[in-house]
Design a protein around this motif. Structure first.
Motif, PDB file in Angstrom:
ATOM      1  N   VAL A  92       8.905   5.764 -13.588  1.00  0.00           N
ATOM      2  CA  VAL A  92       9.358   4.584 -12.930  1.00  0.00           C
ATOM      3  C   VAL A  92       8.435   3.726 -12.883  1.00  0.00           C
ATOM      4  O   VAL A  92       7.252   3.657 -13.490  1.00  0.00           O
ATOM      5  CB  VAL A  92       9.020   5.283 -11.286  1.00  0.00           C
ATOM      6  N   GLN A  93       8.948   2.352 -12.659  1.00  0.00           N
ATOM      7  CA  GLN A  93       8.268   1.165 -13.094  1.00  0.00           C
ATOM      8  C   GLN A  93       8.244   0.124 -11.517  1.00  0.00           C
ATOM      9  O   GLN A  93       9.643   0.267 -11.014  1.00  0.00           O
ATOM     10  CB  GLN A  93       8.719   0.217 -14.034  1.00  0.00           C
ATOM     11  N   HIS A  94       7.336  -0.462 -11.060  1.00  0.00           N
ATOM     12  CA  HIS A  94       7.483  -1.227  -9.930  1.00  0.00           C
ATOM     13  C   HIS A  94       7.003  -2.704 -10.368  1.00  0.00           C
ATOM     14  O   HIS A  94       6.177  -2.998 -10.931  1.00  0.00           O
ATOM     15  CB  HIS A  94       6.231  -0.671  -8.873  1.00  0.00           C
TER      16      HIS A  94
ATOM     17  N   ALA B 271       0.884  -1.361   0.068  1.00  0.00           N
ATOM     18  CA  ALA B 271      -0.073  -0.043  -0.094  1.00  0.00           C
ATOM     19  C   ALA B 271       0.750   1.233   0.053  1.00  0.00           C
ATOM     20  O   ALA B 271       0.500   2.235  -0.936  1.00  0.00           O
ATOM     21  CB  ALA B 271      -0.876  -0.133   1.072  1.00  0.00           C
ATOM     22  N   GLY B 272       1.965   1.321   0.800  1.00  0.00           N
ATOM     23  CA  GLY B 272       2.907   2.441   0.666  1.00  0.00           C
ATOM     24  C   GLY B 272       3.460   2.450  -0.661  1.00  0.00           C
ATOM     25  O   GLY B 272       3.631   3.785  -0.959  1.00  0.00           O
ATOM     26  N   ASP B 273       3.942   1.440  -1.073  1.00  0.00           N
ATOM     27  CA  ASP B 273       4.639   1.626  -2.581  1.00  0.00           C
ATOM     28  C   ASP B 273       3.653   2.291  -3.650  1.00  0.00           C
ATOM     29  O   ASP B 273       3.884   3.118  -4.400  1.00  0.00           O
ATOM     30  CB  ASP B 273       5.103   0.561  -3.006  1.00  0.00           C
ATOM     31  N   LEU B 274       2.457   1.808  -3.533  1.00  0.00           N
ATOM     32  CA  LEU B 274       1.207   2.201  -4.456  1.00  0.00           C
ATOM     33  C   LEU B 274       0.792   3.636  -4.103  1.00  0.00           C
ATOM     34  O   LEU B 274       0.840   4.632  -5.240  1.00  0.00           O
ATOM     35  CB  LEU B 274       0.067   1.253  -4.595  1.00  0.00           C
TER      36      LEU B 274
ATOM     37  N   GLY C 123       2.192  -5.259 -10.797  1.00  0.00           N
ATOM     38  CA  GLY C 123       2.937  -4.288 -10.752  1.00  0.00           C
ATOM     39  C   GLY C 123       2.425  -3.149 -11.612  1.00  0.00           C
ATOM     40  O   GLY C 123       1.392  -3.173 -12.027  1.00  0.00           O
ATOM     41  N   TRP C 124       3.052  -1.913 -11.571  1.00  0.00           N
ATOM     42  CA  TRP C 124       2.707  -0.772 -12.414  1.00  0.00           C
ATOM     43  C   TRP C 124       3.811  -0.054 -12.835  1.00  0.00           C
ATOM     44  O   TRP C 124       5.079  -0.186 -12.400  1.00  0.00           O
ATOM     45  CB  TRP C 124       1.727   0.235 -11.379  1.00  0.00           C
ATOM     46  N   ARG C 125       3.504   1.127 -13.582  1.00  0.00           N
ATOM     47  CA  ARG C 125       4.340   2.019 -14.091  1.00  0.00           C
ATOM     48  C   ARG C 125       3.981   3.509 -14.000  1.00  0.00           C
ATOM     49  O   ARG C 125       2.609   3.465 -14.291  1.00  0.00           O
ATOM     50  CB  ARG C 125       4.815   1.598 -15.523  1.00  0.00           C
ATOM     51  N   VAL C 126       4.829   4.576 -13.933  1.00  0.00           N
ATOM     52  CA  VAL C 126       4.321   5.783 -13.988  1.00  0.00           C
ATOM     53  C   VAL C 126       5.104   6.217 -15.294  1.00  0.00           C
ATOM     54  O   VAL C 126       6.298   6.270 -15.440  1.00  0.00           O
ATOM     55  CB  VAL C 126       4.500   6.516 -12.809  1.00  0.00           C
TER      56      VAL C 126
END
Length: 211
Positions: A129-131, A73-76, A109-112
């Protein structure tokens, strides 16, 4: 003279006997100190340790899941905050979207990225950035004003959460993360501001039910 000799011999004999006993005592003492655990004692210790481990294992697993959920949750939340900050800094649309090719599973995962051409896909120089994927077992539910996939969160140059293709239209909603019976939600309001909440503790933290 003979009596004195006999007395001396008797004393010497007594002294020798005392020395022999003292020597025997010194020899046997370390043997007692160095004696280890017996097999029954060792089995008892191992049995007690096994019982304590069995009792504590569920609590340990629950603690690990809670920490994994908090980290996810903190990373998102940090990614959402970064998308908004980059949109303000660049003065144009910046998006946050899942890596899932179908555009629905945020747990992968996700990316901005800076979506300059509005196609929803970042070019090499537009990725901010990518997670990577979240810990196994974590599920994410997405519930925004527009429920149609692919899912995304977009911010315009004014820092407002908006609809893709229409940066003036406000778009808000809730992302819910589930893991091991625990829930964390990220709520984005009409102004684009985000907050993390725990429905077990915070009021106004409604959202999707656990899968």
């Amino acid at each position: 003279m003979l009596a004195m000799t006999c007395a001396s011999a008797t004393c010497a004999s007594a002294t020798c006997a005392s020395a022999t006993c003292a020597s025997a005592t010194r020899t046997s003492a370390p043997a007692r100190r160095n004696r280890g655990f017996s097999l029954p004692e060792l089995c008892t210790v191992l049995a007690v340790a096994a019982v304590l481990l069995a009792i504590g294992a569920p609590d340990l697993r629950d603690l690990i899941r809670t920490q994994q959920l908090k980290a996810a949750a903190g990373d998102l939340f940090a990614a959402i905050d970064l998308a908004r900050a980059q949109a303000l800094a660049r003065g144009r649309l910046v998006k946050l979207a899942p890596l899932d090719p179908a555009g629905t599973d945020w747990a992968l995962g996700w990316r901005v990225f800076d979506d300059r051409n509005g196609d929803g896909q970042p070019e090499a120089d537009e990725l901010i950035v990518q997670h990577g994927a979240l810990a196994p077992g974590i599920a994410v539910a997405f519930a925004f004003t527009n429920l149609a996939p692919p899912y995304y969160i977009a911010y315009n140059g004014a820092g407002r959460s908006c609809a893709d293709g229409n940066s003036a239209a406000a778009r808000w909603g809730t992302m819910s993360l589930f893991h091991g019976g625990h829930i964390r939600r990220i709520k984005i309001n009409m102004l684009g501001r985000a907050r993390i909440c725990d429905p077990a503790r915070d009021t106004g933290c409604d959202g999707a039910a656990a899968p």
